[in-house]
Design a protein around this motif. Structure first.
Motif, mmCIF file in Angstrom:
data_model
loop_
_atom_site.group_PDB
_atom_site.id
_atom_site.type_symbol
_atom_site.label_atom_id
_atom_site.label_comp_id
_atom_site.label_asym_id
_atom_site.label_seq_id
_atom_site.Cartn_x
_atom_site.Cartn_y
_atom_site.Cartn_z
ATOM 1 N N ALA A 1 17.506 51.187 19.864
ATOM 2 C CA ALA A 1 16.506 51.661 20.438
ATOM 3 C C ALA A 1 15.961 53.009 20.072
ATOM 4 O O ALA A 1 14.669 53.120 20.025
ATOM 5 N N GLY A 2 17.150 53.905 19.783
ATOM 6 C CA GLY A 2 16.451 55.121 19.167
ATOM 7 C C GLY A 2 15.683 55.036 17.684
ATOM 8 O O GLY A 2 14.888 55.824 17.523
ATOM 9 N N LEU B 1 4.785 46.576 27.931
ATOM 10 C CA LEU B 1 5.766 47.227 28.459
ATOM 11 C C LEU B 1 6.047 48.649 28.025
ATOM 12 O O LEU B 1 6.466 48.701 26.705
ATOM 13 N N SER C 1 20.430 56.541 22.911
ATOM 14 C CA SER C 1 19.638 55.442 22.462
ATOM 15 C C SER C 1 19.968 55.020 21.106
ATOM 16 O O SER C 1 19.531 54.025 20.640
ATOM 17 N N ASN C 2 20.774 55.863 20.525
ATOM 18 C CA ASN C 2 21.093 55.319 18.990
ATOM 19 C C ASN C 2 22.362 54.327 19.243
ATOM 20 O O ASN C 2 22.743 53.511 18.350
ATOM 21 N N ILE D 1 7.809 58.048 18.412
ATOM 22 C CA ILE D 1 7.716 58.919 19.619
ATOM 23 C C ILE D 1 8.290 60.426 19.592
ATOM 24 O O ILE D 1 7.740 61.157 19.790
ATOM 25 N N SER D 2 9.558 60.080 19.084
ATOM 26 C CA SER D 2 10.247 61.351 18.915
ATOM 27 C C SER D 2 9.492 62.424 17.739
ATOM 28 O O SER D 2 9.476 63.370 18.038
ATOM 29 N N LEU E 1 13.640 52.263 17.018
ATOM 30 C CA LEU E 1 12.452 51.777 17.356
ATOM 31 C C LEU E 1 11.485 52.860 17.967
ATOM 32 O O LEU E 1 10.436 52.915 17.659
ATOM 33 N N THR E 2 12.259 53.783 18.594
ATOM 34 C CA THR E 2 11.426 54.713 19.246
ATOM 35 C C THR E 2 11.206 55.882 18.507
ATOM 36 O O THR E 2 10.545 56.835 19.391
ATOM 37 N N LEU F 1 4.036 56.315 27.668
ATOM 38 C CA LEU F 1 2.738 56.185 27.204
ATOM 39 C C LEU F 1 2.596 55.238 25.955
ATOM 40 O O LEU F 1 1.346 55.055 25.563
ATOM 41 N N VAL F 2 3.686 54.875 25.464
ATOM 42 C CA VAL F 2 3.750 53.931 24.405
ATOM 43 C C VAL F 2 4.294 52.459 24.609
ATOM 44 O O VAL F 2 5.294 52.537 25.212
ATOM 45 N N THR F 3 3.652 51.409 24.243
ATOM 46 C CA THR F 3 4.351 50.139 24.697
ATOM 47 C C THR F 3 5.436 49.805 23.648
ATOM 48 O O THR F 3 5.237 50.276 22.362
ATOM 49 N N ILE F 4 6.245 48.996 23.854
ATOM 50 C CA ILE F 4 7.395 48.483 23.089
ATOM 51 C C ILE F 4 6.444 47.609 21.945
ATOM 52 O O ILE F 4 6.769 47.855 20.682
ATOM 53 N N SER F 5 5.399 47.050 22.405
ATOM 54 C CA SER F 5 4.575 46.104 21.355
ATOM 55 C C SER F 5 4.036 46.768 20.244
ATOM 56 O O SER F 5 3.857 46.624 19.132
ATOM 57 N N LEU G 1 4.950 49.792 19.397
ATOM 58 C CA LEU G 1 6.188 50.503 18.345
ATOM 59 C C LEU G 1 6.617 49.257 17.338
ATOM 60 O O LEU G 1 6.701 49.490 16.090
ATOM 61 N N GLU G 2 6.571 48.084 17.941
ATOM 62 C CA GLU G 2 7.162 46.887 16.874
ATOM 63 C C GLU G 2 5.972 46.766 15.617
ATOM 64 O O GLU G 2 6.079 46.085 14.922
ATOM 65 N N SER H 1 7.456 58.357 26.210
ATOM 66 C CA SER H 1 8.021 56.946 26.090
ATOM 67 C C SER H 1 7.123 56.245 27.088
ATOM 68 O O SER H 1 7.144 54.911 26.987
#
Lengths: 340, 340
Positions: free
Chosen positions: A133-134, B131, B104-105, A140-141, A136-137, A106-110, A112-113, A104
């Motif tokens: 949040a889970g 970010l 996160s969920n 990564i999982s 969007l991310t 190492l990866v930016t929010i943008s 992921l979006e 998490s």
């Protein structure tokens, strides 16, 4: 296509399913049948993704928990062999959550979006701004899942390619931080089968839209599903020529009937007229009854002994735990966090 | 203030520090001194937050790993007693990562983006759109830390209140899902001490801005830090009246000198004129040398036996592991995921 795969190491295959419902014919065609072959050629792990199932089901978790053993029974019933394939449960592998935490950073929010798969799923599920949040991310999982097994060959549909790209980005970042190859990049094993439509002919077969035929469907359910199946709406009289494209009965005959030349003859007959939907449906129904009868019976047998099913899953998970902890150790080593 | 605390259960205290540098006088005044008292009254855990330290240091992880034992030595040197306080290492507690995944969920991205503490830190650190996901989601990880210990009393500065609010939101969601109180809400123990400014008088004391006096500072470092300390820039001649406000020497004398009435006399003298900065700095220096000498010596002693330090941390972590796994079990139970 990203492909840094080293030819010397044999491939490791990872697949999985969100445990949010029983598996159906779409899974069978798209993935399960393939897995029964892959287990003879590769080291193969199948992850029952209960934690990922919760990313959009946290408010009705029993939808996930009640389906874990169903999914395992589905696997066994179609011929996935636990002595060849490691079947394991995501929520019992802490290394997956820990790797997710490290990745998490190492990866930016943008980034992921921008993920097209996530984007389209956000739209489908109508999350809007109240996106968990889970959710969007979860790429990564998924990267944690794939890398935790050092998986290199991932059977996917092309809608999942952005997930593998994200995984390989993380792999390269980790390897750069380490200054040596610690994790393996993965590559897709793209399915040649086109996606099976649901019985309504509108969307892909899916647990949620009521257009699925489950692997455990009863004889009656199969009959009724085939009866209501979408064909050619303009094919009103038997003697009229009918259309094959979009005619779900023929799509299914292509997918499931063992005799391709027989199906080709049927198609020709249907197109020139004189073959009724009642007849084609009867042929399809027989074919599906024959395919699903032994699967349904084995499935019921496995589900009649939940202790044994749980035991199979627990044993596979123990094997997976050893593998995933070893990878976690290597990653934590890069960050200098194996103090004791 | 959110306060559902049940008076029957004794409070459980959790604090922690990101292991991104040695601790300094700001930590001492703001938190460490208090912890040496709290350990006599409460069940207290201190979390060395190495994983959280990585959320904005993933590209130079040794900044975190090299400081873990320093921070533990700092704790012991100021009088935190491992027989009273559980000192443990975040990265060795998988339950924290697992709880973070489940929580996160339950938290939306827009909720995280509204968090004032995160907002201001994003600005300070200049992340903009790049970010890291782990940084945006760290309030969820903090909620995992707090709830994993069933901590109810959290010593914080008021800038951290949004974190506790986020934690309690998650607690309420989990308890609602469970239909019973599984997790405890927490409340802040607000520090009365105002935040210690750095030696430059500009910002709070901080590891990164070079305005800190570390607990392990040498005699020479202390002397030079006090010498360069910001006083009253208009106090040019000894006989001139001087200003107390913003004069870091007096702020520090207030914070560290044991004799408040002596400091009051000094202030009056300084304000009416006739007391030079050289003299006040000498008094402060003596006071800091006296405070830090035994701390520095003990710190060095602890650091001379890293095996023993690691052992203390490992033992505390083992205790913490049992506690956090029990809470994880309760949370997974709500989701029906304790299959084996």
């Amino acid at each position: 296509m990203i492909n840094n795969h080293c030819a010397v190491q044999p491939d490791v295959v990872l697949t999985g399913d969100r445990a949010t419902g029983p598996l159906h014919l779409g899974h069978y065609v798209g993935s399960l049948k393939l897995r029964t072959r892959l287990q003879d050629e590769y080291e193969q792990t199948i992850l029952v993704a209960d934690m990922q199932g919760l990313t959009d089901n946290a408010n009705h978790p029993s939808k996930v928990s009640s389906n874990i053993l169903n999914v395992v029974a589905d696997y066994l019933a179609v011929g996935i062999d636990p002595s060849k394939t490691t079947i394991c449960l995501q929520s019992q592998l802490p290394a997956l959550a820990e790797l997710t935490m490290y990745y998490s950073n190492l990866v930016t929010i943008s980034r992921l979006e921008r993920n097209p798969t996530v984007k389209s799923e956000i739209q489908t599920k109508g999350f809007g701004r109240s996106l968990p949040a889970g959710f969007l991310t979860y790429p990564i999982s998924q990267a944690a899942d794939i890398t935790a097994f050092n998986a290199t060959l991932i059977p996917v549909g092309d809608d999942q390619l952005p997930m593998l790209e994200q995984t390989n980005e993380i792999v390269r970042k980790i390897n750069t931080l380490a200054g040596k190859p610690v994790l393996s990049e993965c590559r897709p094993l793209l399915s040649h089968a086109s996606r099976l439509p649901g019985t309504d002919g509108k969307n892909k077969m899916s647990k949620t839209t009521g257009n699925a035929i489950n692997l455990g469907a009863s004889e009656k359910e199969i009959r009724s599903a085939v009866k209501s199946m979408f064909t050619d709406p303009n094919h009103l009289r038997v003697e009229d020529p009918g259309t094959i494209e979009g005619n779900v009965v023929f799509t299914y005959l292509d997918a499931f009937h063992p005799d391709a030349s027989y199906v080709a003859d049927l198609k020709a007959h249907y197109q020139r007229g004189g073959l009724g939907d009642g007849t084609t449906k009867k042929i399809l129904e027989e074919c599906l009854q024959e395919l699903l009868r032994p699967i349904r019976e084995k499935r019921a047998e496995y589900l009649s002994d939940k202790g044994q099913l749980t035991d199979i899953l627990a044993k596979g998970t123990q094997v997976a735990r050893v593998k995933t902890e070893a990878v976690l150790f290597s990653v934590k080593d890069i960050f200098g966090l194996n103090l004791f």
